[in-house]
Design an enzyme around this catalytic site. Structure first.
Site, PDB file in Angstrom:
ATOM      1  CB  CYS A   2      34.582  37.267  45.728  1.00 14.96           C
ATOM      2  SG  CYS A   2      35.206  38.928  45.872  1.00 14.96           S
ATOM      3  NE  ARG A  27      30.128  34.228  42.703  1.00 14.30           N
ATOM      4  CZ  ARG A  27      28.999  34.319  43.428  1.00 14.30           C
ATOM      5  NH1 ARG A  27      27.949  33.640  43.048  1.00 14.30           N
ATOM      6  NH2 ARG A  27      28.920  35.092  44.478  1.00 14.30           N
ATOM      7  CD1 TRP A  73      34.330  41.699  39.422  1.00 12.29           C
ATOM      8  CD2 TRP A  73      33.411  42.982  40.994  1.00 12.29           C
ATOM      9  NE1 TRP A  73      33.726  42.760  38.788  1.00 12.29           N
ATOM     10  CE2 TRP A  73      33.146  43.565  39.734  1.00 12.29           C
ATOM     11  CE3 TRP A  73      32.920  43.621  42.119  1.00 12.29           C
ATOM     12  CZ2 TRP A  73      32.426  44.742  39.569  1.00 12.29           C
ATOM     13  CZ3 TRP A  73      32.191  44.789  41.953  1.00 12.29           C
ATOM     14  CH2 TRP A  73      31.961  45.348  40.702  1.00 12.29           C
ATOM     15  CG  ASN A  99      31.293  36.886  47.773  1.00 11.37           C
ATOM     16  OD1 ASN A  99      31.573  38.014  47.361  1.00 11.37           O
ATOM     17  ND2 ASN A  99      30.169  36.273  47.478  1.00 11.37           N
ATOM     18  N   GLY A 100      32.350  39.425  49.981  1.00  7.61           N
ATOM     19  CA  GLY A 100      31.515  40.426  50.645  1.00  7.61           C
ATOM     20  C   GLY A 100      32.348  41.652  50.996  1.00  7.61           C
ATOM     21  CD  GLU A 481      16.582  44.156  29.986  1.00  2.00           C
ATOM     22  OE1 GLU A 481      16.779  44.969  30.902  1.00  2.00           O
ATOM     23  OE2 GLU A 481      17.272  43.141  29.832  1.00  2.00           O
ATOM     24  CE  LYS A 485      19.789  42.513  28.723  1.00  2.00           C
ATOM     25  NZ  LYS A 485      20.156  42.476  30.133  1.00  2.00           N
ATOM     26  CD  GLU A 488      23.916  43.779  30.807  1.00  2.00           C
ATOM     27  OE1 GLU A 488      24.552  43.479  31.827  1.00  2.00           O
ATOM     28  OE2 GLU A 488      22.708  43.565  30.693  1.00  2.00           O
ATOM     29  CG  HIS A 504       9.590  67.521  25.729  1.00  2.00           C
ATOM     30  ND1 HIS A 504       8.886  68.707  25.763  1.00  2.00           N
ATOM     31  CD2 HIS A 504       8.689  66.550  25.481  1.00  2.00           C
ATOM     32  CE1 HIS A 504       7.604  68.466  25.579  1.00  2.00           C
ATOM     33  NE2 HIS A 504       7.437  67.162  25.403  1.00  2.00           N
ATOM     34  CE  LYS A 603      23.384  35.926  35.585  1.00  2.34           C
ATOM     35  NZ  LYS A 603      22.666  36.620  34.495  1.00  2.34           N
TER      36      LYS A 603
END
Ligand code: AGP
Length: 608
Positions: A2, A27, A73, A99-100, A481, A485, A488, A504, A603
């Site tokens: 948040c 965020r 959020w 926030n939390g 990576e 990318k 997401e 395999h 974020k």
């Protein structure tokens, strides 16, 4: 996840709150709200969805000089107007933003409902805070916040205003970020610096378990024992435009193109005239290093992928065995950590709670903590023994790009530094590597100068849902990576594998037009990658290969090849990651996604 903002001053508060919330949108959020005190009456406005929905129901000219604002959020309770913050007590005399996560909120909620006949209106954990402060309120807001917080467990950054104290804003933090902005006859709180940059560059970075008491002309910080503490003013040097897009369509693309600068900044500030590495903030000596018998690298997401590359660098240059783990797993494997352990945390935001909690666990067990962080003064930074800042500048796009390459630079420098401290790196290789690192900004520009090749490739593949990445050695670390990318920001269900694993099982997936990104930058593994490409081509795959200039043989096997400038195998990820970032970006943009703020993502993940 948040975002919180607060204002107390002499100007009308609402424009400051809305501007601040707009700078925190990156965020990630699903609803927003504000509360203002007008003539000792608290008015609250909340709306689900984007900030514009909130702006549609408020009067920007409201006559109030104090207020708090929030972007939510969701963690407890679906996104809705009722669940949006600010939350109030029953008599609407107190408004709270949070926030939390309050981990023991159910216990407190049951007590308030059954013993104090409190009626709740939302499904959130945060609403508990408003009722708890109200329960303890006897006319002094700071005192009530202390008592309420004493009952709470979990992570929080809280802002509170009270009807009876129209000139006072109180805030407190534990594990979630909180900063104070200092103005002329006005003061601010926020989760993050960009929210306040338009109004002030002078910030106070609030530590864990600290309380802040703000009026328009005074800010006082207290510790958990209610003792006043002093704090140096942190002057923000980067300005708001560097957090703006500067002509790029998205922050994400801008930040991909900022990588030469970030790499150069992170490298050059730490080299003296003799090309010796000077890591101020890292106080590891050869004596201390002699006692280290275990090294962990712990992080999440992209930072974890940078850690995979960092592990190889430290093993190659310093000949020290390293383990690399995702933070959300590290704590639950009862790791072998003691005072002979070096724990390396990697985090762009410095607020990722999984990483923070792993760092704390390692500290509790006696480890020395070295952190690689991009946000100055963030929680991870403040709780570490040694600090290695990446200087990527603010990374606004939710998908981490320039943070990754600067984290690699930080790791290479740390590995070289450790190799020299323990005498296991010869000076020829040291200087060769430093010289090549100094070439990286220019070589990155060469790669970025070919972005239209990737744009064309994306145009032919952006609707292909059958995609995976493969590589060997450090190219395998890079494949993870590249796949993250793409996942997401394009929402394509791609994955990454060690190319040697194809036979395999995974090869069963190959069918006509399966799109495979093959990382083939490692000279020592080049022939094996050529074989893997032939294997998948024989089964109908379409292969896009990334290889070093000069290795032309791959042109005969892959469908498309992107050549990065020649470089050392160890350092190839710095360059080879860029085509994968650009591919993800262009595919996402072509699919019409919100590239900078992808769905469901935030974020900074400040919950576990
Ligand atoms: C990467 O693009 C994602 N946004 C995410 O995986 C991120 O890397 C992860 O949440 C860690 O964040 P941090 O670097 O701020 O700790």
């Amino acid at each position: 996840m948040c975002g919180i903002v607060g204002y107390v001053g002499t100007n009308k508060a609402v424009p400051y709150l809305i501007e601040g919330l707009s700078k925190l949108e990156y965020r990630g959020y699903d609803s927003a709200g504000i509360a203002v005190n007008i003539n000792k009456d608290i008015q609250v406005y909340k709306a689900k969805g984007r900030l514009k929905n909130l702006e549609a129901i408020i009067d920007m000219d409201m006559d109030s000089v104090i207020g708090i604002g929030h972007t939510r959020w969701a963690t407890h309770g679906a996104p809705s107007d009722v669940n949006a913050h600010p939350h109030m007590n029953q008599t609407r005399s107190i408004a709270v933003i949070h926030n939390g996560i309050i981990e023991n909120y159910m216990e407190i909620k049951e007590w308030l409902i059954h013993d104090k006949q409190v009626e709740f209106v939302s499904e959130t954990d945060s609403e508990v805070i408003a009722h708890l402060i109200d329960y303890y309120y006897t006319g002094d807001l700071l005192d009530a916040v202390y008592k309420a917080v004493d009952r709470m467990q979990g992570a929080y950054a809280i802002g509170v205003i009270a009807k009876q104290e129209p000139n006072r804003l109180v805030a407190v933090r534990k594990d979630s970020p909180l900063i104070v902005g200092l103005g002329e006859d006005e003061n601010f709180i926020a989760s993050d610096i960009p929210a306040l940059l338009k109004y002030t560059r002078n910030m106070l970075l609030i530590e864990n378990d600290e309380f802040v008491d703000l009026t328009k002309d005074k800010v006082t910080i207290y510790n958990s024992l209610k003792q006043e503490v002093t704090r140096d003013v942190y002057e923000v040097t980067w300005d708001i435009d560097s957090a703006e897009k500067e002509g790029f369509e998205h922050f994400t693309l801008k930040e991909i193109f900022e990588q030469p600068k970030g790499v150069k900044e992170t490298l050059m500030r730490r080299l003296n005239a003799d090309d010796e590495i000077v890591l101020e903030g890292v106080n590891l000596t050869s004596e201390i290093l002699k006692d280290i018998n275990k090294v962990y690298i712990v992080a999440c997401g992209t930072a974890y992928h940078a850690g995979l590359v960092g592990r190889r660098a430290i093993e190659n240059f310093a000949k020290i065995p390293v383990e690399c783990d995702v933070a959300s797993e590290f704590r639950y494997r009862d790791p072998f950590v003691d005072e002979r352990t070096l724990f390396i945390a990697v985090s762009q935001s410095g607020e990722t709670l999984d990483t923070l909690q792993s760092l704390r666990e390692a500290k509790r067990k006696g480890a020395r903590v070295l952190s690689i962080v991009n946000v100055v003064g963030s929680s991870v930074a403040r709780e570490s023994d040694d600090l290695l800042y990446t200087w990527a500048g603010p990374e606004i796009g939710v998908a981490s790009t320039k943070a990754y390459t600067t984290q690699l630079i930080a790791f290479y420098m740390l590995a070289l530094h450790l190799g020299r401290l323990n005498g296991r790196l010869d000076m020829v290789r040291y200087h060769e590597t430093i010289t090549e690192l100094k070439n990286m900004p220019a070589k990155l520009e060469v790669v970025l100068g070919q972005s239209e090749k990737i744009q064309k490739l994306a145009a032919s593949q952006f609707n292909n849902e059958k995609v995976f990445f493969m590589g060997r050695g450090v190219d395998c670390d890079l494949a993870y990576e590249g796949s993250l990318k793409l996942k997401e920001i394009s929402y394509i269900n791609s994955f990454a594998i060690a190319a040697g694993e194809l036979k395999h099982g995974t090869i069963a997936l190959i069918e006509d037009d399966t799109f495979i990104v093959a990382l083939a930058t490692q000279n020592a593994l080049y022939d094996k990658m050529l074989s893997n490409i032939k294997e998948v081509k024989a089964r109908g795959a379409h292969v896009f290969a990334i290889a070093k200039a000069g290795n032309d043989q791959i042109l005969k096997t892959a469908d498309e090849v992107f050549f990065i400038p020649d470089t050392m195998d160890d350092l190839a990820p710095i360059l080879a990651v860029v085509p994968t970032q650009l591919l993800a970006y262009y595919v996402s943009a072509l699919r019409g996604n919100d590239v900078d703020k992808p769905r469901n993502l935030a974020k900074s993940v400040t919950v576990e």
